[in-house]
Design an enzyme around this catalytic site. Structure first.
Site, short mmCIF file in Angstrom:
data_model
loop_
_atom_site.label_atom_id
_atom_site.label_comp_id
_atom_site.label_asym_id
_atom_site.label_seq_id
_atom_site.Cartn_x
_atom_site.Cartn_y
_atom_site.Cartn_z
N HIS A 1 -10.17 23.06 -14.37
CA HIS A 1 -9.61 22.58 -15.75
C HIS A 1 -10.31 22.87 -17.03
O HIS A 1 -9.89 23.76 -18.03
CB HIS A 1 -9.27 20.89 -15.73
CG HIS A 1 -9.24 20.40 -17.07
ND1 HIS A 1 -8.06 20.63 -17.90
CD2 HIS A 1 -9.92 19.60 -17.77
CE1 HIS A 1 -8.36 20.27 -18.98
NE2 HIS A 1 -9.47 19.24 -18.79
N HIS B 1 -16.69 20.59 -21.98
CA HIS B 1 -15.89 19.54 -22.72
C HIS B 1 -15.86 17.94 -21.97
O HIS B 1 -15.83 16.96 -22.46
CB HIS B 1 -14.67 19.72 -23.28
CG HIS B 1 -13.48 19.71 -22.53
ND1 HIS B 1 -13.17 20.77 -21.52
CD2 HIS B 1 -12.89 18.48 -22.18
CE1 HIS B 1 -12.03 20.38 -21.02
NE2 HIS B 1 -11.73 19.35 -21.11
N GLU C 1 -18.23 12.98 -20.36
CA GLU C 1 -17.61 12.02 -20.23
C GLU C 1 -17.36 11.59 -18.63
O GLU C 1 -17.35 10.30 -18.17
CB GLU C 1 -16.29 12.40 -20.80
CG GLU C 1 -14.93 11.21 -20.80
CD GLU C 1 -13.82 11.54 -21.28
OE1 GLU C 1 -13.91 12.13 -22.60
OE2 GLU C 1 -12.72 11.21 -20.74
N ASP C 2 -17.25 12.46 -17.98
CA ASP C 2 -17.07 12.15 -16.47
C ASP C 2 -18.03 12.47 -15.40
O ASP C 2 -17.75 12.20 -14.15
CB ASP C 2 -15.84 13.23 -16.09
CG ASP C 2 -14.38 12.92 -16.84
OD1 ASP C 2 -14.33 12.00 -17.36
OD2 ASP C 2 -13.64 13.76 -16.94
MN MN Z 1 -10.09 17.78 -20.41
#
Ligand code: MN
Length: 740
Positions: free
Chosen positions: A65, A90, A94-95
């Site tokens: 992705h 990106h 966050e993940d």
């Molecule tokens: Mn994304």
């Protein structure tokens, strides 16, 4: 490790390397500095490692992705190495366990800023709309670096392209969000190609059948279309070559979405739409000769094909507010069909397709109309003014920055650009906040108008002021621009603050009497009575909306402090989540028609009256704030707005087949009143089909009529039968179901 797992791992590795090679190929690494190339490689390695445990819904390794998002940034938006590195990274913060500090150490402050802007806020559990909060964050970071929003667009585009593996209700939620905010934002940023693709992808989710049907029809008519384009172009070629500048001609089909829009608004079938494509002539002109050459091409086209003068649009002399430049005309082509022709230079084409991103490339090359600078200024204004409420921000953002504009004039002839729908009072605030504050009356074209008068392009506006005039609450209803609203709001706030001073004084006296610490006690009161801030508490005290006696009713005084009295059990219960789902068993005996979230008997729901879903429609359930679960059609316009802001309240809903029920469906009917009998025929036809009419409304004018029939219907199949039967009646020109 088992053999299967090993094979899987090898396969994953191969896919990831393939994707990365594709990215490298597409960015023409050779033209890039070695340090940029190294950075991209380092970002790639970090992302592969960080995401190694994750998979996408489709089962693919997750890192595919971010690699693809980077490729979209490079190829489809035209961004450089900094954006590519940021895009690869990106989702890392966050993940995955990687922290923003680690990114800073390895990649420096600029990339950190962008990645941080793209990282969703943490812990948004107690806010009204997490989606709005996150969107606000993206927009805020956009002011620091525009690449944040461009990468966000690429991210959203890839998610929309790969929506297929998501469960249906998630697809709807994501599509609604894209519809509500990302597609208009893409438009506003001039990312025309991305906007068009968004619209198509949204339609693909929301209008599955229509989308498929139009795709097939478009494909079937392809050969015929390309022959027509050839016939149209042929007689132009010789004259175009004589201009002596390289040029390209394309005859691209319009998007499925725009064709569908045409079918809906013009009420004609696909077969009767002839302008399924637009001819585009792009000339490679030097900057100084652009305008002249565009008009020369116009003259060549209209020498051969007759123009329709009203359709001429000159965006070359006055570009659109999003920077779009082009010359549009419609001419009568072979077989008497209308054909739209767009004429522009290569530079204009680049800006038209890639907007914001291309804008920077040409900055300084041509005196730009500062379209984006102006836009960014208004973004800043709205951010500053909307305070802490993210939903309010989202609404302001939408009304102000997506709308088309009106062009109006001051008495001196200076042009001001305001969003469409802006009022005379908005104009006053646009001139200067003092002019707004003290505005007493407004003249448009020398006539007095109400302050809420909606401006039209070309209006000349004169504002009359008086020093003693001051804004009032009611003014908020007469403006739409963020600037005016924020100025009025802050004036009102100031007014409230002044009035609150009286309340503050009485509270000070009271607390002094009670012998408690002022600061601590005020904090306790604000918290307990749920005031957003102290000012509001003071204001309520001043206006007797808050009785000082309530302090002693709720608090004990111990050692100079206010201590909350023990709360009775019942009170606590009342305070639990108002929004909690009503999970009680259904009381009434009516058979359930829908399975909500996989269950047939757990939830109470109602069919939404805005779009009247009926059995067979594509639907979803939405948990409303005040009235429980509502079932909407997926194409209900109200639902889009709700889902975009409160996606977490969306639940899956499926029809249970054979439920023996009837639903309300509203049909819009138009036709020619060819003498008596049309209406009789309609009603008798409906009754013959064994259906009941609930209401019938008809309005005629000069032999033409329009009407609305409400029917009780069992399911969507039955509805389609009725529509087909009624369409075949003589004198009936269209029968459509009302959308909402
Ligand atoms: Mn994304």
């Amino acid at each position: 490790m088992s053999e299967d797992l090993l094979i899987q791992e090898e396969e994953d590795k191969r896919m990831i390397q393939l994707a990365y090679r594709e990215l490298r190929r597409s960015i023409k690494a050779s033209s890039m500095e070695q340090s940029d190339q190294d950075n991209i490689k380092a970002a790639y390695l970090l992302a592969v490692d960080a995401h190694s445990e994750q998979r996408r819904k489709s089962g693919e390794p997750y890192v595919l992705h971010p690699i693809e998002v980077a490729r979209i940034c490079a190829v489809e938006i035209g961004l450089g190495p900094t954006a590519i590195v940021s895009a690869i990274l990106h989702d890392v913060v966050e993940d995955t366990p990687v922290t923003i500090e680690e990114i800073r150490e390895q990649f420096g402050p600029r990339i950190t800023l962008i990645v941080d802007g793209l990282t969703k806020l943490d812990g948004l559990y107690n806010v009204e709309s997490p989606q709005a909060e996150n969107f606000k964050k993206v927009i805020r970071s956009l002011l620091d670096d525009v690449r944040v929003v461009l990468i966000k667009m690429a991210d959203r585009l890839h998610n929309m392209r790969t929506l297929g593996s998501m469960p249906r209700h998630k697809q709807l939620k994501i599509a609604a969000e894209t519809d509500y905010i990302y597609a208009p934002l893409a438009h506003r940023l001039g990312l025309y190609q991305i906007k068009t693709e968004f619209q198509d992808l949204i339609m693909k989710v929301k209008e599955v059948e229509t989308y498929d049907e139009l795709t097939v029809k478009l494909k079937e008519s392809e050969a015929q279309r390309s022959n027509y384009v050839k016939a149209f172009i042929k007689p132009l070629k010789k004259a175009l070559e004589e201009i002596n500048h390289p040029y390209r001609i394309t005859g691209r089909p319009k998007s499925i979405y725009s064709i569908w829009n045409k079918i809906k608004t013009k009420k004609v079938p696909f077969e009767e739409i002839y302008d399924l494509f637009a001819i585009r002539i792009i000339i490679d002109a030097p900057l100084k000769k652009e305008k002249q050459l565009c008009w020369q091409v116009y003259s060549i086209v209209t020498d051969v094909h007759t123009p329709i003068p009203e359709r001429l649009k000159d965006w070359v002399t006055t570009p659109k507010s999003n920077g779009y430049e082009s010359l549009h005309t419609t001419v009568v082509g072979p077989k008497g069909r209308y054909v739209e022709v767009q004429i522009r230079s290569e530079r204009m084409d680049d800006i038209a397709e890639r907007g914001f991103a291309a804008h920077w490339k040409y900055k300084g090359v041509k005196e730009q109309h500062d379209v984006y600078d102006k836009w960014l200024d208004s973004v800043r204004e709205i951010l500053d003014s909307s305070g802490t409420d993210a939903v309010e921000f989202l609404n302001d953002f939408k009304t102000n920055l997506f709308n088309e504009e009106v062009y109006v004039y001051t008495p001196n002839g200076d042009m001001r650009i305001l969003p469409k729908g802006a009022t005379a009072l908005d104009f006053a605030f646009d001139i200067h906040s003092d002019v707004g504050y003290h505005c007493t009356s407004i003249k448009v074209n020398n006539k007095l108008v109400p302050m809420g008068y909606k401006l039209n392009s070309g209006d000349q506006v004169t504002v009359v002021t008086n020093k003693s005039q001051r804004p009032s609450e009611g003014w908020l209803k007469m403006v739409v621009t963020g600037k005016a609203r924020s100025k009025i709001r802050s004036a009102m706030k100031e007014e409230r603050r002044k009035q609150g001073e009286l309340g503050l004084e009485s509270l000070q006296r009271k607390l002094k009497n009670l012998k408690v610490d002022f600061e601590e006690s005020v904090e306790a009161l604000v918290k307990f009575f749920k005031y957003p801030n102290r000012g509001e508490l003071y204001y309520d005290i001043a206006h007797n909306n808050f009785q000082l006696s309530e302090i002693k009713e709720n608090f004990n005084i111990e050692a100079g402090k206010l201590i909350l009295k023990p709360v009775e059990e019942e009170l606590i219960e009342e305070k639990t989540e108002e929004l909690a789902l009503k999970k009680r068993p259904r009381k009434n005996k009516r058979k359930t028609q829908l399975m909500i979230d996989g269950s047939t008997d757990e939830y109470e729901y109602q069919l939404a009256t805005c779009c009247n879903p009926l059995q067979g429609d594509s639907v979803f359930a939405y948990l409303s704030a005040t009235s429980g679960l509502k079932v909407h059609r997926t194409n209900c316009p109200n639902a889009t707005n709700l889902m975009a802001k409160y996606g977490y309240r969306v639940m899956k809903a499926e029809w249970i087949s054979n439920a023996n029920d009837s639903f309300v469906a509203d049909l819009l009917i138009a036709g020619v009143d060819s003498g008596p009998g049309v209406i009789e025929q309609l009603t008798s036809n409906i009754t013959n089909l064994g259906l009941n009419i609930r209401s019938f409304y008809i309005d005629g004018d000069q032999g033409y009529f329009e009407g609305k029939i409400s029917l009780l219907i069992a399911n969507k199949d039955q509805l389609n039968i009725v529509i087909r039967a009624l369409k075949n009646l003589e004198g009936i020109s269209s029968v459509t179901r009302q959308e909402a």
